[in-house]
Scaffold this active site. Structure first.
Site, PDB file in Angstrom:
ATOM      1  N   SER A 194       4.304   0.861   4.589  1.00  0.00           N
ATOM      2  CA  SER A 194       3.666  -0.215   3.818  1.00  0.00           C
ATOM      3  C   SER A 194       3.246  -1.427   4.655  1.00  0.00           C
ATOM      4  O   SER A 194       3.296  -2.566   4.183  1.00  0.00           O
ATOM      5  CB  SER A 194       4.570  -0.650   2.653  1.00  0.00           C
ATOM      6  OG  SER A 194       4.728   0.418   1.742  1.00  0.00           O
ATOM      7  N   LYS A 209      -3.342  10.804   7.228  1.00  0.00           N
ATOM      8  CA  LYS A 209      -2.693  11.847   6.412  1.00  0.00           C
ATOM      9  C   LYS A 209      -3.756  12.843   5.914  1.00  0.00           C
ATOM     10  O   LYS A 209      -4.728  13.095   6.622  1.00  0.00           O
ATOM     11  CB  LYS A 209      -1.898  11.211   5.274  1.00  0.00           C
ATOM     12  CG  LYS A 209      -0.934  10.146   5.804  1.00  0.00           C
ATOM     13  CD  LYS A 209       0.075   9.688   4.813  1.00  0.00           C
ATOM     14  CE  LYS A 209       0.990   8.663   5.465  1.00  0.00           C
ATOM     15  NZ  LYS A 209       2.051   8.183   4.591  1.00  0.00           N
ATOM     16  N   HIS A 257       6.871  13.442  11.229  1.00  0.00           N
ATOM     17  CA  HIS A 257       6.666  12.499  10.124  1.00  0.00           C
ATOM     18  C   HIS A 257       7.536  12.945   8.948  1.00  0.00           C
ATOM     19  O   HIS A 257       7.702  14.153   8.705  1.00  0.00           O
ATOM     20  CB  HIS A 257       5.188  12.470   9.727  1.00  0.00           C
ATOM     21  CG  HIS A 257       4.879  11.354   8.779  1.00  0.00           C
ATOM     22  ND1 HIS A 257       5.194  11.424   7.446  1.00  0.00           N
ATOM     23  CD2 HIS A 257       4.332  10.133   8.977  1.00  0.00           C
ATOM     24  CE1 HIS A 257       4.843  10.292   6.857  1.00  0.00           C
ATOM     25  NE2 HIS A 257       4.318   9.485   7.771  1.00  0.00           N
ATOM     26  N   GLY A 291       4.248   4.248   1.650  1.00  0.00           N
ATOM     27  CA  GLY A 291       3.340   4.362   0.508  1.00  0.00           C
ATOM     28  C   GLY A 291       3.846   3.708  -0.773  1.00  0.00           C
ATOM     29  O   GLY A 291       3.298   3.927  -1.845  1.00  0.00           O
ATOM     30  N   GLU A 318       6.968  13.168   5.935  1.00  0.00           N
ATOM     31  CA  GLU A 318       6.287  14.054   4.985  1.00  0.00           C
ATOM     32  C   GLU A 318       6.308  15.500   5.478  1.00  0.00           C
ATOM     33  O   GLU A 318       6.369  16.435   4.684  1.00  0.00           O
ATOM     34  CB  GLU A 318       4.855  13.550   4.736  1.00  0.00           C
ATOM     35  CG  GLU A 318       4.882  12.296   3.861  1.00  0.00           C
ATOM     36  CD  GLU A 318       3.735  11.331   4.069  1.00  0.00           C
ATOM     37  OE1 GLU A 318       2.729  11.693   4.704  1.00  0.00           O
ATOM     38  OE2 GLU A 318       3.852  10.179   3.595  1.00  0.00           O
ATOM     39  N   ASN A 337      -2.583   6.442  10.490  1.00  0.00           N
ATOM     40  CA  ASN A 337      -2.331   7.836  10.113  1.00  0.00           C
ATOM     41  C   ASN A 337      -3.064   8.091   8.801  1.00  0.00           C
ATOM     42  O   ASN A 337      -2.650   7.602   7.752  1.00  0.00           O
ATOM     43  CB  ASN A 337      -0.812   8.021   9.955  1.00  0.00           C
ATOM     44  CG  ASN A 337      -0.436   9.361   9.358  1.00  0.00           C
ATOM     45  OD1 ASN A 337      -1.265  10.260   9.242  1.00  0.00           O
ATOM     46  ND2 ASN A 337       0.838   9.487   8.991  1.00  0.00           N
ATOM     47  N   GLU A 358      10.200   4.701  10.485  1.00  0.00           N
ATOM     48  CA  GLU A 358       9.565   4.612   9.169  1.00  0.00           C
ATOM     49  C   GLU A 358      10.604   4.908   8.092  1.00  0.00           C
ATOM     50  O   GLU A 358      10.918   6.087   7.840  1.00  0.00           O
ATOM     51  CB  GLU A 358       8.438   5.642   9.060  1.00  0.00           C
ATOM     52  CG  GLU A 358       7.347   5.451  10.081  1.00  0.00           C
ATOM     53  CD  GLU A 358       6.039   6.073   9.623  1.00  0.00           C
ATOM     54  OE1 GLU A 358       5.069   5.327   9.493  1.00  0.00           O
ATOM     55  OE2 GLU A 358       5.997   7.281   9.374  1.00  0.00           O
TER      56      GLU A 358
HETATM   57  P1  PGA Z   1       2.000   3.739   4.550  1.00  0.00           P
HETATM   58  O1  PGA Z   1       2.362   5.049   5.431  1.00  0.00           O
HETATM   59  O2  PGA Z   1       1.485   2.698   5.498  1.00  0.00           O
HETATM   60  O3  PGA Z   1       0.965   4.213   3.573  1.00  0.00           O
HETATM   61  O4  PGA Z   1       3.263   3.303   3.898  1.00  0.00           O
HETATM   62  C1  PGA Z   1       2.944   4.929   6.686  1.00  0.00           C
HETATM   63  C2  PGA Z   1       3.140   6.282   7.309  1.00  0.00           C
HETATM   64  O5  PGA Z   1       3.570   7.212   6.610  1.00  0.00           O
HETATM   65  O6  PGA Z   1       2.878   6.479   8.518  1.00  0.00           O
END
Ligand code: PGA
Length: 250
Positions: free
Chosen positions: A210, A10, A95, A171, A97, A8, A165
């Site tokens: 992560s 983003k 997601h 992140g 976010e 992803n 997640e």
């Molecule tokens: P990350 O994000 O691997 O940077 O922690 C995962 C995600 O939000 O899909």
């Protein structure tokens, strides 16, 4: 069931990022026989059409969101039909976010997932608890409620993927222990079976938050973890290839 590792990107990726996708596609082409997972990249919407040319058969690609309606007066939105028309296979919905930045509720996520199915796309539905919810011991309740609320009636094992997640792991470089991941994935599997019957058994459940080359192997070995949703470490082909090594025969 064949696992899937999805990247992803983003809100990252200018035209120059296509070079990373090409490197990845070339790598997969030469390692097609010993890469025992599906591989997907979800670039920003601006790169979807270009991805269709680069990705070809060794790699799938998807969008990061879609509207629940097919078309109309929704400035700035992209429909599932448009995502499909760009040649994509899948779309991420719900997601954390988007839940956070755009106030998306489970019922909105459910409508988006249904729209993805109607358009012939796989819906990658994201669920996961915040650190406050985890500290309060609510993780299993939260993910069960999100799963129930976000899964549309159209969901099958073929057209739906669930990504667990934990919001606090995204992140941050922090990950749950493999035991914790096992407990959550087991409970998602059980609930999915209650909701979907047999399809719940073969539904792919991804872990995200992560994931990087250094921890991919142990996370991917957890029971009921059928792949990964990768953010930061999907931006560089080299890191992403390092994660795929978790599914590579020696
Ligand atoms: P990350 O994000 O691997 O940077 O922690 C995962 C995600 O939000 O899909």
């Amino acid at each position: 069931m064949r696992p899937i590792v999805a990247g992803n990107w983003k809100m990252n990726g200018l035209k120059s990022a296509i070079a990373e996708a090409k490197t990845l596609a070339d790598h997969l082409k030469s390692h097609a026989d010993n890469t025992h997972c599906d591989v997907m990249i979800c670039p920003p919407a601006t790169l979807l059409m270009v991805m269709a040319e680069v990705m070809k058969e060794h790699i799938q690609f998807g969008a990061q969101d879609c509207h629940w309606q097919q078309n109309g007066a929704h400035t700035g939105d992209v429909s599932a039909e448009m995502v499909k028309d760009a040649g994509a296979h899948a779309v991420i919905v719900g997601h954390s976010e988007r839940r956070e930045d755009h106030g998306e509720t489970d019922s909105i996520v459910q409508k988006k997932a249904a729209a993805a199915h109607d358009a012939g796309l796989t819906a990658i539905i994201c669920i996961g608890e915040t650190s406050g919810q985890r500290d309060a011991g609510l993780t299993l309740n939260v993910v069960a409620r999100q799963l129930e609320g976000s899964l549309p009636k159209t969901a099958t094992a073929a057209n739906t993927i669930i990504a667990y997640e934990p919001v606090w792991a995204i992140g941050t470089g922090k990950t749950p222990t493999t035991d914790d991941v096992a407990v959550v994935h087991e409970s998602i599997r059980q609930r999915a079976q209650e909701l979907m019957g047999e399809d719940g058994q073969s539904l792919r459940l991804l872990y995200g938050g992560s994931v990087k080359p250094a921890n991919a192997e142990e996370l991917m070995a957890v029971p009921n973890v059928n792949g990964a949703l990768v953010g930061g470490a999907s931006l560089k082909a080299e890191d992403f290839i390092g994660i795929l090594a978790a599914y590579r025969a020696e």
